[in-house]
Design an enzyme around this catalytic site. Structure first.
Site, PDB file in Angstrom:
ATOM      1  N   ASN A 168       0.995  -1.149   0.137  1.00  0.00           N
ATOM      2  CA  ASN A 168       0.119   0.068  -0.027  1.00  0.00           C
ATOM      3  C   ASN A 168       0.833   1.102   0.070  1.00  0.00           C
ATOM      4  O   ASN A 168       0.533   2.211  -0.683  1.00  0.00           O
ATOM      5  CB  ASN A 168      -0.847   0.104   1.283  1.00  0.00           C
ATOM      6  CG  ASN A 168      -1.852  -0.944   1.051  1.00  0.00           C
ATOM      7  OD1 ASN A 168      -3.053  -0.880   0.349  1.00  0.00           O
ATOM      8  ND2 ASN A 168      -1.641  -2.048   1.770  1.00  0.00           N
ATOM      9  N   ASP A 169       2.017   1.304   0.823  1.00  0.00           N
ATOM     10  CA  ASP A 169       2.794   2.252   0.595  1.00  0.00           C
ATOM     11  C   ASP A 169       3.339   2.668  -0.535  1.00  0.00           C
ATOM     12  O   ASP A 169       3.272   3.885  -1.174  1.00  0.00           O
ATOM     13  CB  ASP A 169       4.113   2.003   1.819  1.00  0.00           C
ATOM     14  CG  ASP A 169       3.737   2.125   3.072  1.00  0.00           C
ATOM     15  OD1 ASP A 169       2.893   2.730   3.494  1.00  0.00           O
ATOM     16  OD2 ASP A 169       4.336   1.327   4.005  1.00  0.00           O
ATOM     17  N   ILE A 170       3.701   1.531  -1.435  1.00  0.00           N
ATOM     18  CA  ILE A 170       4.372   1.875  -2.840  1.00  0.00           C
ATOM     19  C   ILE A 170       3.140   2.013  -3.754  1.00  0.00           C
ATOM     20  O   ILE A 170       3.423   3.081  -4.448  1.00  0.00           O
ATOM     21  CB  ILE A 170       5.136   0.506  -3.118  1.00  0.00           C
ATOM     22  CG1 ILE A 170       6.482   0.256  -1.906  1.00  0.00           C
ATOM     23  CG2 ILE A 170       5.629   0.712  -4.487  1.00  0.00           C
ATOM     24  CD1 ILE A 170       7.086  -1.310  -2.268  1.00  0.00           C
ATOM     25  N   GLU A 420       6.593  -1.883   5.351  1.00  0.00           N
ATOM     26  CA  GLU A 420       5.544  -0.279   5.444  1.00  0.00           C
ATOM     27  C   GLU A 420       6.152   0.737   6.335  1.00  0.00           C
ATOM     28  O   GLU A 420       6.900   0.202   7.508  1.00  0.00           O
ATOM     29  CB  GLU A 420       4.126  -0.578   5.802  1.00  0.00           C
ATOM     30  CG  GLU A 420       4.035  -0.728   7.434  1.00  0.00           C
ATOM     31  CD  GLU A 420       4.482  -2.051   7.839  1.00  0.00           C
ATOM     32  OE1 GLU A 420       4.682  -1.971   9.185  1.00  0.00           O
ATOM     33  OE2 GLU A 420       4.711  -2.839   6.852  1.00  0.00           O
ATOM     34  N   GLY A 421       6.088   1.965   5.971  1.00  0.00           N
ATOM     35  CA  GLY A 421       6.525   3.228   6.917  1.00  0.00           C
ATOM     36  C   GLY A 421       5.215   3.676   7.493  1.00  0.00           C
ATOM     37  O   GLY A 421       4.204   3.630   7.188  1.00  0.00           O
TER      38      GLY A 421
END
Length: 431
Positions: A168-170, A420-421
């Protein structure tokens, strides 16, 4: 800076991007724009982006998503620091940020403020959620995977499991870049920029769309993928004689006949119970054990060569570190050389696109914290005496050689996978 060759696509050359971001989603957005040729200025705190020093699964974040950028280290809470950013924003085409709602407004760098200064500015705001009841929540990739059904569909029943990458982050960063490009295109006609938003939760809902529609069509709740009723008779991982695992898909009747020919199993090809894919789906309970035993009589390399020779869809089960030596990636230019801020070399996956037959390279080394601070200040019209004072007073920072841009050929290191971040939690170091 390593100059792009005449053949290197640079469709965004001349576009300036100011990036306020950390972790994965925001940096991915800036990386995509930078790979496409934009001048991306990464704004960091004077102590540097904390993402640079993460351990464990975060160790690869900075390297993976911060190529083709210049670093400006500045304390934006100081009046002189904010003035510097206002000057920069006045000349920018795009500004990106991925901090908690309200954070940019509190320091006077929100879209409403900056658009009065620069009406042509495209402002990309990347959050955990778009507007609605969840908008104020703290979000992480794993949080939204749980909320949007992806973790439920990935793990076995009763054991929700996040995907094995920061999907999702990317994806959010890529959609942010897509929105920026759409807004820039619209600006060509209107002369005005706009604010665009993207969010982790909504990304993940899109990933779950096929399962939502499966329920809408059938009225039956989808089972998690490990427990699903497969649409295909053979779509499974098998163990070879040498213990190596290999995935094989046989998804059409012609592929089934080919598969049977490969193993000389004409009895299976002629079995009326297995004539069609749907027949084979219904026969999986007894068919798969038979096929597993059959394939355990051969080594994985033999199976892979046979499947490839006959055009059957297959894949070895690969660990991420093995991709550094993947023959297709090496031959096709899918891995680019990246010079790290420490002067070491590593290979990194490039954007999965080609333009005019060319891949988009890492033109710049990873920047050291504040490496381009002095350079950028001069571009904004600051005198050397003013720059020296800002450094002395701690308003800006940079390495000793910050005024001399490094060539990308002067600097690299081994990359590691990340996860993830903290994209939308607002705990970012910049602000």
């Amino acid at each position: 800076m390593q100059d792009a060759s005449p053949a290197t696509p640079m469709p965004l050359k001349g576009i300036r991007v100011v990036e306020f971001s950390h972790m994965v989603m925001g940096p991915t957005c800036g990386m995509v724009l930078g790979d496409l040729g934009a001048d991306v200025i990464k704004v960091e705190p004077v102590g540097g982006d904390a993402t640079r020093g993460l351990l464990g699964t975060g160790a690869g974040f900075f390297r993976a998503f911060n190529r083709n950028k210049r670093s400006l280290a500045v304390d934006v809470t100081r009046p002189e620091g904010r003035e510097l950013i206002l000057r920069l924003a006045a000349r920018a085409d795009v500004l990106t940020e991925n901090f908690k709602p309200g954070r940019m407004r509190r320091i006077g760098l929100d879209y409403a403020t900056l658009s009065r200064l620069n009406p042509a500015l495209v402002y990309v705001s990347l959050k955990g959620f778009l507007s609605g009841p969840y908008a104020g929540r703290t979000a992480l990739d794993e949080v939204v995977q749980m909320m949007a059904g992806l973790a439920y569909m990935t793990g076995p029943p009763g054991q929700p499991l996040r995907a094995g990458a920061s999907v999702n982050d990317i994806m959010g960063g890529v959609f942010g870049a897509l929105a920026a490009l759409a807004a820039l295109y619209e600006r060509k006609g209107t002369g005005r920029g706009q604010e665009v938003q993207g969010a982790l939760f909504e990304n993940c809902v899109l990933l779950a769309a096929q399962h939502m529609q499966q329920f809408a069509v059938t009225g039956v709740a989808p089972d998690p993928m490990p427990a699903r009723v497969s649409a295909w008779g053979i779509y499974d991982v098998f163990a070879a004689r040498d213990g190596v695992q290999i995935f094989l898909a046989v998804v059409s009747d012609s592929q089934w006949r080919i598969f049977c020919d490969v193993f000389g199993r004409h009895d299976l090809a002629e079995d009326a119970r297995l004539a069609t894919n749907n027949d084979r789906v219904l026969a999986r309970d007894w068919l798969l054990p038979l096929l597993r035993e059959m394939m355990q009589g051969f080594d994985a390399d033999y199976l892979a060569a046979a499947f490839e020779r006959h055009g059957l869809p297959f894949a070895p089960i690969v660990k991420p570190q093995a991709l550094f030596d993947d023959p297709h990636l090496l031959a096709s230019g899918g891995l680019g050389d990246l010079v790290t801020e420490h002067g070491e070399h590593t290979r990194v996956p490039l954007l999965p696109i080609a333009m005019a037959g060319q891949r988009l390279p890492a033109r710049r080394a990873l920047p050291a914290t504040g490496e381009h601070t002095a350079e950028i200040l001069r571009e904004l019209g600051y005198l050397d005496s003013q720059i020296a004072r800002l450094f002395d007073e701690g308003v800006v920072a940079g390495p000793a050689h910050a005024s001399t841009p490094r060539d990308a050929g002067d600097a690299g290191d081994a990359s590691e996978e990340g996860e993830e971040g903290e994209e939308a939690d607002g705990a970012g170091p910049v602000l």
